[in-house]
Enzyme design. Structure first.
Site, PDB file in Angstrom:
ATOM      1  N   THR A 104       9.227   2.974 -13.342  1.00 43.93           N
ATOM      2  CA  THR A 104       8.724   2.198 -12.213  1.00 43.93           C
ATOM      3  C   THR A 104       8.376   0.804 -12.716  1.00 43.93           C
ATOM      4  OG1 THR A 104       7.849   4.179 -11.147  1.00 43.93           O
ATOM      5  CG2 THR A 104       7.001   2.059 -10.388  1.00 43.93           C
ATOM      6  N   LYS A 179       9.671   3.398  -4.031  1.00 42.60           N
ATOM      7  CA  LYS A 179       8.701   4.091  -4.886  1.00 42.60           C
ATOM      8  C   LYS A 179       7.307   3.465  -4.749  1.00 42.60           C
ATOM      9  CE  LYS A 179       6.969   6.588  -8.311  1.00 42.60           C
ATOM     10  NZ  LYS A 179       7.467   6.496  -9.690  1.00 42.60           N
ATOM     11  N   LYS A 255     -12.894  11.749  16.008  1.00 42.19           N
ATOM     12  CA  LYS A 255     -14.040  12.653  16.138  1.00 42.19           C
ATOM     13  C   LYS A 255     -14.514  13.117  14.753  1.00 42.19           C
ATOM     14  CE  LYS A 255     -13.173  16.908  17.301  1.00 42.19           C
ATOM     15  NZ  LYS A 255     -13.621  17.681  16.106  1.00 42.19           N
TER      16      LYS A 255
END
Length: 290
Positions: A104, A179, A255
């Site tokens: 990466t 990625k 909620k």
């Protein structure tokens, strides 16, 4: 019957993820695997699995058709590619070399690498992986690929051997951008998990049990990926199917986030991501904020 030609694959970087990826290649029919690493132990392990060892990156690049690179960072990738390009003239035949960068790297690095390699007749694909060491060991990685259709096709047998989900994301650089988007979700979710842990701890709950419940239910619902089905992030028209689905998600989410934040306030726990989620959930899903 004439035997199908074998794909000569190379692998550089036999670390925590690279080694099991290479072992998948070593066990795949139709692939002849060559490996190189500065560490002797993983090279020996791959050799025992049937791979051939190369003495250098240049030697490796001179004999293979597809070369996978899984090293630490951008500078190491550049160094490997520089060594690859010194051997291009030694390659036999006319098949161009295809380099798969599994590391990466920065978003701009793949295009830089491709531009450096193109004059030498070398094709570069950025092909980062998702799935970690477990996915690598099981051959079930997601591999996210950027590059030309021709180079992608040439690398097809190698990619298929290492991953069960291979996505051709677009031109060079698209795999890396894919990625990074995926990992933004990954690590932002980790940070949200730390908020949930602090809240649970302050409430006197079992954190290990909480983790088990999260993994159990995410395996059923798909976790954050459960809301990722639309092809756009544009606002949703009231007549759109997803308007009703996400309207229900927002009603439940606001909620429960409100209750969790109230509990955090009561226990003195800081939950800034939860507050941001309450503020942005509806708008992020494409619905107006009431």
């Amino acid at each position: 019957m004439t035997a199908l030609p074998r794909t000569r694959a190379g692998f550089v970087g036999l670390g925590n993820i690279g080694k099991p990826m290479a072992l998948q290649l070593a066990g795949t029919d139709g692939i002849e695997l060559w490996v190189h690493d500065i560490a002797e132990e993983p090279v020996a392990e791959l050799g025992a699995a049937g791979a051939k060892a190369a003495g250098s990156v240049a030697e490796l690049a001179s004999v293979v058709d597809v070369l996978s690179v899984m090293v630490r960072d951008d500078d190491q990738v550049r160094q490997v590619l520089a060594e690859v390009l010194t051997s291009v003239g030694d390659r036999p035949g006319h098949n161009p070399l295809t380099v798969l960068v599994h590391s990466t790297v920065a978003p701009e690095t793949p295009a830089e690498l491709a531009a450096t390699a193109e004059p030498h007749g070398v094709n570069v694909l950025d092909a980062p992986v998702s799935g970690g060491p477990m996915g690598a060991a099981e051959g079930t990685l997601a591999i996210l690929v950027g590059g030309s259709p021709e180079a992608y096709a040439a690398a097809g047998p190698v990619l298929a051997a290492m991953g069960s989900k291979v996505v051709h994301a677009g031109p060079v650089g698209a795999g890396t951008r894919f990625k990074l988007a995926r990992n933004l979700l990954h690590f932002a979710s980790f940070t949200a998990a730390t908020e949930a842990q602090r809240l649970a701890e302050a409430a006197g709950l079992d954190l290990v049990a909480l983790g088990e419940v999260v993994r159990h239910t995410d395996a059923i619902t798909g976790g954050p990926g459960a809301i990722m089905h639309r092809g756009t992030t544009a606002p949703i028209e009231e007549t759109d199917f997803w308007h009703g689905v996400f309207g229900h998600v927002v009603a439940l989410g606001e909620k429960d986030l409100g209750f969790a934040i109230a509990l955090a306030d009561e226990l003195g726990v800081e939950v800034p991501l939860a507050r941001l989620a309450l503020e942005r959930l509806a708008l992020g899903l494409g619905l107006p904020k009431d």
